[in-house]
Write a protein that holds these residues in place. Sequence first.
Motif, PDB file in Angstrom:
ATOM      1  N   GLY A  71       0.804  -1.217   0.000  1.00  0.00           N
ATOM      2  CA  GLY A  71       0.000   0.000   0.000  1.00  0.00           C
ATOM      3  C   GLY A  71       0.833   1.261   0.000  1.00  0.00           C
ATOM      4  O   GLY A  71       1.859   1.381  -0.668  1.00  0.00           O
ATOM      5  N   THR A  72       0.369   2.236   0.793  1.00  0.00           N
ATOM      6  CA  THR A  72       1.034   3.542   0.830  1.00  0.00           C
ATOM      7  C   THR A  72       2.441   3.455   1.413  1.00  0.00           C
ATOM      8  O   THR A  72       3.301   4.271   1.087  1.00  0.00           O
ATOM      9  CB  THR A  72       0.199   4.536   1.645  1.00  0.00           C
ATOM     10  N   LEU A  75       4.651   2.689  -1.525  1.00  0.00           N
ATOM     11  CA  LEU A  75       4.795   3.825  -2.425  1.00  0.00           C
ATOM     12  C   LEU A  75       5.726   4.886  -1.836  1.00  0.00           C
ATOM     13  O   LEU A  75       6.591   5.428  -2.535  1.00  0.00           O
ATOM     14  CB  LEU A  75       3.424   4.432  -2.729  1.00  0.00           C
ATOM     15  N   SER A  76       5.567   5.182  -0.558  1.00  0.00           N
ATOM     16  CA  SER A  76       6.429   6.188   0.075  1.00  0.00           C
ATOM     17  C   SER A  76       7.871   5.721   0.138  1.00  0.00           C
ATOM     18  O   SER A  76       8.802   6.489  -0.145  1.00  0.00           O
ATOM     19  CB  SER A  76       5.910   6.496   1.482  1.00  0.00           C
ATOM     20  N   GLN A 153       0.771   3.943  -9.717  1.00  0.00           N
ATOM     21  CA  GLN A 153      -0.039   3.545  -8.573  1.00  0.00           C
ATOM     22  C   GLN A 153      -0.481   4.723  -7.715  1.00  0.00           C
ATOM     23  O   GLN A 153      -1.342   4.561  -6.845  1.00  0.00           O
ATOM     24  CB  GLN A 153       0.726   2.539  -7.712  1.00  0.00           C
ATOM     25  N   PHE A 154       0.098   5.904  -7.947  1.00  0.00           N
ATOM     26  CA  PHE A 154      -0.336   7.076  -7.197  1.00  0.00           C
ATOM     27  C   PHE A 154      -1.686   7.588  -7.689  1.00  0.00           C
ATOM     28  O   PHE A 154      -2.305   8.435  -7.035  1.00  0.00           O
ATOM     29  CB  PHE A 154       0.724   8.180  -7.289  1.00  0.00           C
ATOM     30  N   SER A 168       3.676  13.291  -3.412  1.00  0.00           N
ATOM     31  CA  SER A 168       3.306  13.038  -2.026  1.00  0.00           C
ATOM     32  C   SER A 168       1.903  12.430  -2.000  1.00  0.00           C
ATOM     33  O   SER A 168       1.321  12.133  -3.041  1.00  0.00           O
ATOM     34  CB  SER A 168       3.328  14.347  -1.223  1.00  0.00           C
ATOM     35  N   ARG A 169       1.333  12.281  -0.826  1.00  0.00           N
ATOM     36  CA  ARG A 169      -0.026  11.744  -0.709  1.00  0.00           C
ATOM     37  C   ARG A 169      -1.084  12.826  -0.917  1.00  0.00           C
ATOM     38  O   ARG A 169      -2.271  12.518  -1.052  1.00  0.00           O
ATOM     39  CB  ARG A 169      -0.219  11.112   0.672  1.00  0.00           C
ATOM     40  N   ARG A 177      -1.191  15.226  -7.972  1.00  0.00           N
ATOM     41  CA  ARG A 177      -0.467  15.041  -6.719  1.00  0.00           C
ATOM     42  C   ARG A 177       0.523  16.182  -6.496  1.00  0.00           C
ATOM     43  O   ARG A 177       1.130  16.673  -7.435  1.00  0.00           O
ATOM     44  CB  ARG A 177       0.306  13.719  -6.745  1.00  0.00           C
TER      45      ARG A 177
END
Length: 270
Positions: A71-72, A75-76, A153-154, A168-169, A177
Amino acid sequence: MAQAVYRFYAFVETRYGAWVLEAMGRPVVCPVDEFNRPRRLARVGVRIPPSAQEVDSLFTAWRFHLPGLRGTAFLSAARDYVAASLWRRLGLRINETVQLRVGDWYPGSGIYGVLHVRCGKGARGSGPRERLVPAIDGTDRLLAWWLTEVRPQFGDEPAGGQAVLLPSRQHTLQGGRRPACAETLRDGLAQTVAQWLPDWTGRLTPHPLRHFCASHLYARGVGLEVVGALLGHRWLSTTAQYVHVPAERIERCWQQANDRLTGRLLGPGP
């Protein structure tokens, strides 16, 4: 005032950095970044980067850790890994990295592809200085992986290549984004260093990785002029300050010079 603040934090980091980290749980971070430091600032200490073996072990552990995330978190971590790789492999400044766009990557240019750095640091207040950076040292494969497998995926559409390369989120009003801020990328590197290279906790920041890039390329035989062009320097004297020659190389060159001199004096053997 900025110079006084910078020198104070440099002193605290050098003298009491380890104690502050142990007592407070956070490293000493100077609030005066490289863009706001006054010109002709006196240097406080030398930013010697880690060895090639230490950097390789850090990024190898980081890379093998990514597939286990979801998940996030994945990605981060992947975004922070790509940012740190750009500092390590191409010597980009952190503020240059933050402002990169998807359209700044030209995979069909040159042998390895070219990264267009639009917001390079200008000398003496001349404004942003652009440069084209070849994606050497595996950066072309890294960016291909990032843009084909991870960046989509973002969930935002990179319309016209204007989407940020390292998002970023947070979303913009247009649905895209926002770019990851410099402090977010700094923290990502700091957390990884604390986990996989603890001896450098609080000391290995984005700028020493820029020094590592210059020293690593120079050790591989790349000339100062080429290293300076990659880093965006105008003067070779600036580039020379980024190159740190290990003591063992000095000893090896000294021994080789002595061997050559001995061979000329004694002549060929029987």
